[in-house]
Design a protein around this motif. Sequence first.
Motif, short mmCIF file in Angstrom:
data_model
loop_
_atom_site.label_atom_id
_atom_site.label_comp_id
_atom_site.label_asym_id
_atom_site.label_seq_id
_atom_site.Cartn_x
_atom_site.Cartn_y
_atom_site.Cartn_z
N TYR A 89 7.83 -1.09 1.19
CA TYR A 89 7.35 0.29 1.20
C TYR A 89 7.23 0.83 -0.22
O TYR A 89 8.12 0.62 -1.05
N ALA A 108 5.37 7.44 -3.49
CA ALA A 108 4.38 8.04 -4.39
C ALA A 108 4.75 9.50 -4.65
O ALA A 108 5.42 10.15 -3.85
N LYS A 145 0.84 -1.20 0.00
CA LYS A 145 0.00 0.00 0.00
C LYS A 145 0.88 1.25 0.00
O LYS A 145 2.05 1.22 0.42
N THR A 146 0.32 2.35 -0.45
CA THR A 146 1.00 3.64 -0.40
C THR A 146 0.95 4.17 1.03
O THR A 146 0.19 3.66 1.86
N PRO A 147 1.73 5.20 1.34
CA PRO A 147 1.68 5.77 2.69
C PRO A 147 0.29 6.27 3.10
O PRO A 147 0.00 6.35 4.30
N THR A 148 -0.57 6.57 2.13
CA THR A 148 -1.92 7.03 2.45
C THR A 148 -2.90 5.88 2.65
O THR A 148 -4.07 6.11 2.93
N GLY A 149 -2.42 4.65 2.48
CA GLY A 149 -3.27 3.48 2.71
C GLY A 149 -3.95 2.95 1.47
O GLY A 149 -4.70 1.97 1.55
N ASP A 150 -3.69 3.56 0.30
CA ASP A 150 -4.28 3.07 -0.94
C ASP A 150 -3.46 1.89 -1.48
O ASP A 150 -2.26 1.76 -1.22
N VAL A 179 1.78 6.27 11.34
CA VAL A 179 1.13 5.27 10.51
C VAL A 179 1.86 3.94 10.69
O VAL A 179 3.09 3.89 10.61
N TRP A 230 8.07 6.84 5.46
CA TRP A 230 6.76 6.39 5.94
C TRP A 230 6.24 7.38 6.98
O TRP A 230 6.99 7.80 7.86
N PRO A 231 4.98 7.79 6.88
CA PRO A 231 4.45 8.84 7.76
C PRO A 231 4.52 8.46 9.24
O PRO A 231 4.25 7.32 9.62
#
Length: 464
Positions: A288, A291, A60-65, A280, A276-277
């Motif tokens: 990882y 994006a 997944k992307t750092p935004t969860g997508d 999160v 990574w945020p």
Amino acid sequence: MSSHLIRLQRAFARAKIDLRFDNGVYRVRDEAAEATILLPASLALEERAVQQLLAFASVKTPTGDAAVCAACATPDFHPGAIAPVGSIVATDADVVIPAAIGTDINCGMRLYSTGLSLAQLGPRQEALVARLKAVLLENERNVPLPTRAFKALFDAGPLAFIDAIEPQGLWAGVDRDRLADEVSRCIGLDSLTADSHHAPDAFVGTREVYRDPCLGTPGSGNHFVELQVVDEVMDRHAAYAAGLKSGDVVVMIHSGSRDLGFHVGVRWMDRARDAWPTGVRHPESKLYALAGPLATEYLQAMGVAARYAWANRVVLGEMVRAELQRVFGADDARLVVDVPHNVVLTEQGRNIHRKGATPAHDGNLALIPGSMGDHSYVALGRGHADWLWSCSHGAGRRMRRQQARAIVGAFHGGDWHCVTLREERRIEEAPEAYKPIGPVIDAQREAGLIEPVARLRPWVTFKA
């Protein structure tokens, strides 16, 4: 349903993986992702490799997508250090997964036709092998390059690099017009972007000339330079266009980006983790995605290593050409094709991550080697979208190097000719450690990924 498949399904079910098999294709799924694997039933499907593939498919992307649009694998599929070898993962064009291709960036194959037959080369085999051993394995090479040539390579590309070469050492005898013409036969090279600020200082610093200790070296492991003989022509027209004739000797080179690729790969796998945020939860797989602007920057850093890998194969090829000239008084070697198999290329509006897999777009040549004791193949890609326009990069290992060393006695007495300075390399890379190439080729031909053009048998293999 066969009893073997039932046992396999039960074993995977214990790992919470649903597995289906139909017409040579495994479809695997867990609670987070799914993937397809092209593998004939006669070849083993390894649970660890499947788990690695599903882990990548679920990144997944750092935004969860979801980062991955599709994931699949070719018949050389087997576990890797992080990503399984023989895997292809597609992401959106603004997303990359640095660990998907690891540190041997743009490891690939380069094939030359020598214009000489085995009947011509055979009587001088001993002299040729001695000279190639000296330059390929014993550091008898002279490859000076001005740092401005490296900077030109990274910032402007291969043609600028060729223009910046000075006629010293190896380069004094190189036909630069021929080199420039051969750039067009390098798959994916023209689509790479790069920026020299991602290169180590030694390559682009203040010194005038840099003698890179890795440039012109094949590397360890499964890398090689191999003299092969065209054993059978399967597509007469395509073979003629490629300059391949039955009985002729060809040179196959398998090498990558060496220390520079390791520098870029490790740095960016670490950077993806560090980006990574905060707050999160980190992925359990430790995989990882990057994006947006960071993804673009990674592709430029990757491009530095990828262009270097191309230059490394060029140097290896020019050293072979020079020794053919020295021993036979002729240098008619012609590049057939150069293909990558550890790189991210933007295709069809996606970033296609290939780990031990080769681009196989419709009409493009691909190289699929077997082992030191098995055939290699030149093939035409057929551009199969279901398999992300790819094919295998080889036969694939069926035995870990540690396993090969443990049963060393079983590998003595083979009739394959391996020239190496390290006896353990001969054992680790023995033909028995690899899958048979025949089923790997047949599965891909039947599934519509490739069409074989010519079969090549090994003659002499050089391994570092």
